[in-house]
Design an enzyme around this catalytic site. Structure first.
Site, PDB file in Angstrom:
ATOM      1  N   GLU A 121       0.840  -1.198   0.000  1.00 49.83           N
ATOM      2  CA  GLU A 121       0.000   0.000   0.000  1.00 49.83           C
ATOM      3  C   GLU A 121       0.873   1.246   0.000  1.00 49.83           C
ATOM      4  O   GLU A 121       1.930   1.276   0.648  1.00 49.83           O
ATOM      5  CB  GLU A 121      -0.913  -0.018   1.227  1.00 49.83           C
ATOM      6  CG  GLU A 121      -2.005   1.040   1.222  1.00 49.83           C
ATOM      7  CD  GLU A 121      -3.048   0.770   2.299  1.00 49.83           C
ATOM      8  OE1 GLU A 121      -3.513  -0.388   2.384  1.00 49.83           O
ATOM      9  OE2 GLU A 121      -3.365   1.692   3.063  1.00 49.83           O
ATOM     10  N   ASP A 159       0.132   5.371   0.559  1.00 51.08           N
ATOM     11  CA  ASP A 159      -0.973   6.213   1.023  1.00 51.08           C
ATOM     12  C   ASP A 159      -0.679   7.700   0.997  1.00 51.08           C
ATOM     13  O   ASP A 159       0.418   8.136   1.382  1.00 51.08           O
ATOM     14  CB  ASP A 159      -1.302   5.886   2.483  1.00 51.08           C
ATOM     15  CG  ASP A 159      -1.814   4.477   2.690  1.00 51.08           C
ATOM     16  OD1 ASP A 159      -2.519   3.979   1.811  1.00 51.08           O
ATOM     17  OD2 ASP A 159      -1.496   3.887   3.738  1.00 51.08           O
ATOM     18  N   GLU A 197      -2.973  10.309   3.063  1.00 52.83           N
ATOM     19  CA  GLU A 197      -4.109  10.341   3.978  1.00 52.83           C
ATOM     20  C   GLU A 197      -4.156  11.692   4.688  1.00 52.83           C
ATOM     21  O   GLU A 197      -3.133  12.180   5.173  1.00 52.83           O
ATOM     22  CB  GLU A 197      -3.979   9.233   5.033  1.00 52.83           C
ATOM     23  CG  GLU A 197      -3.984   7.827   4.454  1.00 52.83           C
ATOM     24  CD  GLU A 197      -3.668   6.776   5.497  1.00 52.83           C
ATOM     25  OE1 GLU A 197      -4.441   5.814   5.620  1.00 52.83           O
ATOM     26  OE2 GLU A 197      -2.634   6.921   6.197  1.00 52.83           O
TER      27      GLU A 197
END
Length: 293
Positions: A113, A115, A117
């Site tokens: 993953e 990210d 955010e």
């Protein structure tokens, strides 16, 4: 005369923490890729009743009943991924607005993953932009995060700004308004995501950790919590592309960032980075060998 000069200096002085902007990176990757139609590139993943598309601008929201998320139709093995995002002002503690790459559905409990955010906040405090990289994360709570966090040089609730991830076989670069804020180089196959990933966006309740390590929770008196996305871009080598497909670049040439881009990135990290996992003495850095000098 002295009084006049004093008043002039006051008027010219920065009025907020958003007054200082990074030096120009000298190159703008966002201008090199076309905006895509949302429905051609994405599909709803969950919370369809909390999604609305208007002239290729997507609004998603979280309330007490549900959040919402979307996912790219195709997986990629490298590429440039961007969206312009505008966040909600006010109390948003516990709420995560995300734009990220993942292969969790293909490799549950053992996924990669990358990210971007936005960690929700309380009244009067800035949003935190968190970048993170997972490699073969486990589903047993032993996921090793590689977080770097920033307070931006502008208010992300006032207007749309560009947020992008460039992922190549050699490096991952996070960009904000075309300014590189973080470069994560490939130092080994064990510390770098190489399997195909899909592109996602979502808004959801992460009260247990999102705001000051869970001190402040989502307060549904302020619902709905809204995030807006537009100018979607996803360009590069899909998982089905031929082997000769060349990864895209974040700079005018394919040798990494330019000196000017590096200078802009170092400025952002010096002035706006608020957390670096490699500098955290509480972390077990035996698990993050890329931090070793």
């Amino acid at each position: 005369m002295a009084l006049f000069l004093l008043l002039l200096l006051i008027l010219m002085a920065p009025s907020s923490s958003y007054a200082y902007w990074p030096p120009s990176p000298g190159y703008w990757p966002s201008s090199k890729f076309r905006t895509m139609n949302f429905y051609k590139g994405f599909r709803n993943l969950w919370g369809a009743q909390h999604q609305r598309l208007d002239q290729n601008a997507l609004t998603i929201w979280l309330d007490r009943t549900s959040g919402s998320g979307f996912k790219s139709v195709r997986p990629f093995r490298s590429g440039y991924f961007e969206a312009s995002i505008r966040l909600q002002p006010g109390y948003t503690a516990g709420v995560i607005t995300a734009f990220y790459l993942s292969n969790n559905e293909a490799h549950p409990g053992f996924h990669d993953e990358v990210d971007i955010e936005f960690l929700g906040t309380t009244f009067g405090k800035p949003y935190t932009l968190q970048t993170n990289v997972y490699i073969r994360g486990s589903g047993d709570g032993k996921i090793i995060g590689r977080e770097m966090k920033f307070h931006l040089w502008f208010d992300p609730t006032k207007d749309f700004h560009h947020y992008a991830i460039l992922w190549s076989p050699k490096e991952i670069i996070f960009l904000v308004d075309d300014v590189p804020i973080r470069r994560y180089p490939r130092k080994s196959a064990a510390t770098f995501p190489l399997r195909p990933m899909w592109l996602y966006g979502s808004i959801w309740d992460a009260s247990s950790w999102a705001t000051e390590d869970g001190k402040y929770k989502a307060d549904y008196r302020y619902q709905p919590f809204v995030a807006r996305y537009t100018n979607f871009k996803a360009a590069g080598c899909t998982a089905y592309a031929p082997s000769w497909c060349r990864p895209v670049s974040a700079s005018p040439y394919r040798g990494g960032l330019t000196r000017q881009q590096h200078r802009a990135m170092k400025w952002v990290q010096a002035h706006h980075m608020v957390y670096n996992y490699c500098k955290d003495p509480k972390r077990n850095h035996a698990l993050t060998p890329e931090c070793w000098r």
